[in-house]
Design an enzyme around this catalytic site. Structure first.
Site, PDB file in Angstrom:
ATOM      1  N   LYS A 160       0.827  -1.210   0.000  1.00 35.00           N
ATOM      2  CA  LYS A 160       0.000   0.000   0.000  1.00 35.00           C
ATOM      3  C   LYS A 160       0.866   1.266   0.000  1.00 35.00           C
ATOM      4  O   LYS A 160       0.459   2.300  -0.508  1.00 35.00           O
ATOM      5  CB  LYS A 160      -0.915  -0.027   1.227  1.00 35.00           C
ATOM      6  N   GLU A 216     -10.920   6.217   5.121  1.00 35.04           N
ATOM      7  CA  GLU A 216     -10.952   5.336   6.296  1.00 35.04           C
ATOM      8  C   GLU A 216     -11.601   6.010   7.512  1.00 35.04           C
ATOM      9  O   GLU A 216     -12.440   5.401   8.170  1.00 35.04           O
ATOM     10  CB  GLU A 216      -9.539   4.836   6.616  1.00 35.04           C
ATOM     11  N   ASP A 270      -5.766   6.874  14.077  1.00 41.09           N
ATOM     12  CA  ASP A 270      -5.568   5.548  13.483  1.00 41.09           C
ATOM     13  C   ASP A 270      -4.099   5.136  13.559  1.00 41.09           C
ATOM     14  O   ASP A 270      -3.260   5.658  12.829  1.00 41.09           O
ATOM     15  CB  ASP A 270      -6.048   5.578  12.020  1.00 41.09           C
TER      16      ASP A 270
HETATM   17  P1  ADP Z   1      -3.118  -1.590   9.185  1.00 35.57           P
HETATM   18  O1  ADP Z   1      -4.287  -0.668   9.257  1.00 35.57           O
HETATM   19  O2  ADP Z   1      -1.808  -0.862   9.111  1.00 35.57           O
HETATM   20  O3  ADP Z   1      -3.240  -2.632   8.137  1.00 35.57           O
HETATM   21  P2  ADP Z   1      -3.998  -2.871  11.681  1.00 35.57           P
HETATM   22  O4  ADP Z   1      -5.017  -1.886  12.073  1.00 35.57           O
HETATM   23  O5  ADP Z   1      -4.462  -4.236  11.347  1.00 35.57           O
HETATM   24  O6  ADP Z   1      -3.008  -2.345  10.586  1.00 35.57           O
HETATM   25  O7  ADP Z   1      -2.959  -2.944  12.908  1.00 35.57           O
HETATM   26  C1  ADP Z   1      -1.951  -3.867  12.952  1.00 35.57           C
HETATM   27  C2  ADP Z   1      -1.098  -3.599  14.170  1.00 35.57           C
HETATM   28  O8  ADP Z   1      -1.895  -3.751  15.343  1.00 35.57           O
HETATM   29  C3  ADP Z   1       0.076  -4.561  14.301  1.00 35.57           C
HETATM   30  O9  ADP Z   1       1.246  -3.836  14.611  1.00 35.57           O
HETATM   31  C4  ADP Z   1      -0.358  -5.431  15.471  1.00 35.57           C
HETATM   32  O10 ADP Z   1       0.748  -5.955  16.176  1.00 35.57           O
HETATM   33  C5  ADP Z   1      -1.139  -4.449  16.310  1.00 35.57           C
HETATM   34  N1  ADP Z   1      -2.023  -5.109  17.274  1.00 35.57           N
HETATM   35  C6  ADP Z   1      -2.963  -6.050  17.002  1.00 35.57           C
HETATM   36  N2  ADP Z   1      -3.550  -6.459  18.142  1.00 35.57           N
HETATM   37  C7  ADP Z   1      -2.969  -5.763  19.162  1.00 35.57           C
HETATM   38  C8  ADP Z   1      -3.128  -5.745  20.597  1.00 35.57           C
HETATM   39  N3  ADP Z   1      -4.013  -6.549  21.186  1.00 35.57           N
HETATM   40  N4  ADP Z   1      -2.366  -4.900  21.320  1.00 35.57           N
HETATM   41  C9  ADP Z   1      -1.470  -4.099  20.703  1.00 35.57           C
HETATM   42  N5  ADP Z   1      -1.258  -4.070  19.388  1.00 35.57           N
HETATM   43  C10 ADP Z   1      -1.995  -4.894  18.609  1.00 35.57           C
HETATM   44 MG    MG Z   2      -5.897   0.420   8.834  1.00 33.09          MG
END
Ligand code: ADP
Ligand code: MG
Length: 618
Positions: free
Chosen positions: A86, A186, A210
């Site tokens: 992305k 978003e 975010d």
């Molecule tokens: P993106 O929008 O960048 O695709 P996400 O919103 O899916 O990403 O976020 C992914 C991140 O969230 C990763 O760094 C992951 O380790 C972190 N993450 C997921 N669950 C938890 C949690 N329970 N506590 C802290 N961080 C978390």
């Molecule tokens: Mg995201």
């Protein structure tokens, strides 16, 4: 009145075709829909999980593997495992050069402003193609879980994405076989998921924070009359949960008195520790101590220590919030709601920092890594016309679009879109040296323009002579609150421009609108068949045109036999076009395409590769 479509798998009519909402994330992607109880729901196909890691792996046969399975190759075959694509979408090498070290795969530097390409194996891929692989996986999962074809989607993008990044996202959707009904910000999707902005009388100012895996952004939105306006965005596209993992990893290396270089040289150990670090971080969102071992290495971490490790990064996000407020000319007291988005906002320390800054408890009831997809599904439902409660007046009753190759209707503003609304798409020419482009504007739901209502027609004149596919013509539709449509066409390379104003509803009685909608239902089946035949013909004809010019222009790169054999394939396609149905045409086109593909790769001609992209107007 709901949309009617045909289930191609069963041949039966299907009411209310499902439009899915897709969060195409940097780290994780997911798809959601509105379930029969009218609630947004994320799709977990066959228990494979909700989040699909945005990772594409190419095996030795150049087959794409997407998601968790692909993630496993990050350490064993990093050169062919593409993550964070992305960040490259709609960007040139220049745009990303500064951060090239984070990419373990090959990002091609061609020294120009052209969009980047990525090499995996012996092939080159555009970020659009790679994103399309992720979207295909999501589409397949949705189809499998919902047991129905999924052809339409709303896809979200960060509010700060520019036109080229948005267009690239749209193109990726198209390439994945999805009609992208809308690209939604978003933060807008996140607020919709919380029900903010659904009531047209509501007026609110919100902040959406975010923090994902590799990116951070904060957006300040103003919602008025059901319209979302982005007042300001701020952030850092290289800051996220991955940084937290790295901080933990470094801490453990230091604490165990290990040599960083030695650990870094051991790919497998490094990856194991990195995964442990992420697990520790997640565990510390709900507990105070994490304590495990990897061989001789102690992976111990107290919540308090973790918080110290990430303080500087979190402070950076708060500074961005400050700047966003300043840009929007607001103070934190002006913010009515704060919404948390992104997996990393699960970390209590992050949540607390946001709360402290805005002096307000942020909304965090909805899973922060699902909230965007859920909101996209709501937006999709609105576009499908299933939410009459919030779409009483300010909608356009019939779709608006233009005529493309073969007399097909290309919808630019779909029916039931809220007004005012703005939408656009990019087109190109289909013939070398084409200097005029006829733009015909139609209204209606049928696939063929001749069955729809013609609103206007005009010529975009004075396009400089260029090879087919090179001109970039942006066609923008602006429908104002009074239902007046402005159509603007602009050729981006030369700047030539033309604009007209139309009143689409003029002279249309309610009965006529109703009849047009009913006809679109009655003729849906034959429309689909005709559309597929016309699309096959257009594709075949375009390929013929390209192939014939190709062997003419590049004869010196080809052998005698190759030219003869190509001509045989060309003749076969011509015969199919003249006498055969869709399937034979597509088969012959495919054969010609397959046969000539290696030559095209040999003589990578920029004009031709561009001609392959984008729809063409005759
Ligand atoms: P993106 O929008 O960048 O695709 P996400 O919103 O899916 O990403 O976020 C992914 C991140 O969230 C990763 O760094 C992951 O380790 C972190 N993450 C997921 N669950 C938890 C949690 N329970 N506590 C802290 N961080 C978390
Ligand atoms: Mg995201």
């Amino acid at each position: 009145m709901a949309k009617i479509s045909i289930n191609l798998a069963t041949g039966s009519f299907q009411k209310e075709e499902i439009i899915v909402g897709i969060d195409l994330g940097t780290t994780n992607s997911l798809v959601a829909f509105i379930n029969p109880d009218k609630n947004p729901q994320v799709i977990n196909d066959a228990g494979k999980g909700i989040l699909v890691p945005s990772v594409v792996y190419f095996n030795s046969q150049n087959e794409a593997i997407v998601g968790n399975e692909a993630k496993e190759f990050l350490t064993t075959d990093p050169a062919n495992t593409i993550f964070s694509v992305k960040r490259l979408l709609g960007r040139s090498y220049k745009d990303v050069a500064e951060h090239k070290d984070i990419f373990s795969y090959k990002v091609i530097d061609d020294g120009t402003d052209a969009l980047v390409k990525i090499q995996a194996g012996d092939r080159f891929y555009t970020p659009i193609e790679l994103s399309a692989e992720i979207l295909k996986e999501l589409k397949a999962r949705a189809e499998h879980a919902l047991k129905t074809p999924v052809n339409r989607a709303v896809i979200t993008v960060p509010a700060y994405f520019n036109d080229s990044q948005r267009q690239a996202t749209r193109d990726a959707g198209k390439l994945a076989g999805l009609d992208v009904m809308r690209i939604v910000n978003e933060p807008t999707a996140a607020s919709l998921a919380y029900g903010i902005g659904l009531d047209p009388t509501e007026q609110k100012t919100i902040a959406v924070y975010d923090l994902g895996g590799g990116t951070f952004d904060v957006s300040i939105l103003q919602i008025q009359n059901g319209i979302f306006e982005v007042l300001a965005t701020n952030g850092n596209t290289y800051l996220g949960g991955d940084d937290f993992d790295r901080a933990i990893l470094n801490y453990w290396i230091e604490n165990n008195k290990l040599d960083f270089a030695a650990v870094a040289a051991d790919n497998i150990l490094m990856q194991t520790l990195r995964l442990k670090a992420e697990a520790a971080k997640k565990a510390l969102s709900t507990q105070n101590l994490y304590n495990e071992q990897v061989g001789e290495i102690w992976c111990t971490l107290y919540k308090q220590t973790f918080e110290q490790l990430i303080t500087a990064k979190v402070d950076e996000t708060i500074t961005a919030c400050k700047n966003a407020l300043k840009d929007a000319d607001l103070t934190s007291a002006d913010i009515d709601e704060v919404i948390l988005v992104g997996g990393s906002t699960r970390t209590p320390f992050v949540k607390q920092a946001v709360e402290n800054f805005f002096s307000k408890k942020p909304q965090d009831n909805i899973n922060p890594d699902e909230v965007v997809a859920l909101g996209a599904a709501i937006q999709a439902d609105v576009l499908a016309g299933n939410r009459s409660d919030i779409l009483l007046l300010d909608v356009t009753p019939l779709s608006l679009g233009i005529e493309t190759m073969g007399g097909l209707m290309d919808v630019i503003i779909s029916r039931n879109s809220k007004v005012p609304t703005k939408a656009g798409r990019q087109y190109t020419t289909s013939i070398d040296g084409q200097v005029n482009m006829k733009i015909s504007v139609y209204q209606g739901e049928r696939d063929l323009v001749k069955e729809n209502r013609k609103l206007a027609e005009f010529d975009l004149k004075g396009i400089p002579a260029m090879p087919a596919g090179l001109p970039k013509v942006d066609i923008n539709f602006l429908l104002n609150a009074d239902g007046i449509l402005t159509v603007q066409a602009i050729e981006l390379r030369s700047g030539v421009k033309q604009e007209i104003e139309i009143t689409p509803s003029y002279g249309l009685s309610d009965d006529t609108v109703e009849k047009m909608l009913l006809d679109s239902i009655e003729f849906a089946q034959s429309d689909v068949e005709q559309r597929m035949l016309i699309e096959a013909r257009s594709e075949g004809e375009q390929l013929l045109y390209t192939a014939e010019r190709f062997i003419e222009k590049h004869a010196e790169h080809l052998t005698e036999e190759e030219i003869t054999e190509t001509k045989v394939h060309i003749e076969a396609l011509k015969t199919a076009l003249a006498t055969q149905g869709k399937d034979t045409i597509l088969k012959k086109a495919d054969e010609l395409n397959e046969f000539t593909r290696p030559f095209a790769e040999r003589v990578m001609d920029a004009a031709i590769s561009t001609a392959m992209k984008g729809k063409k107007i005759e």
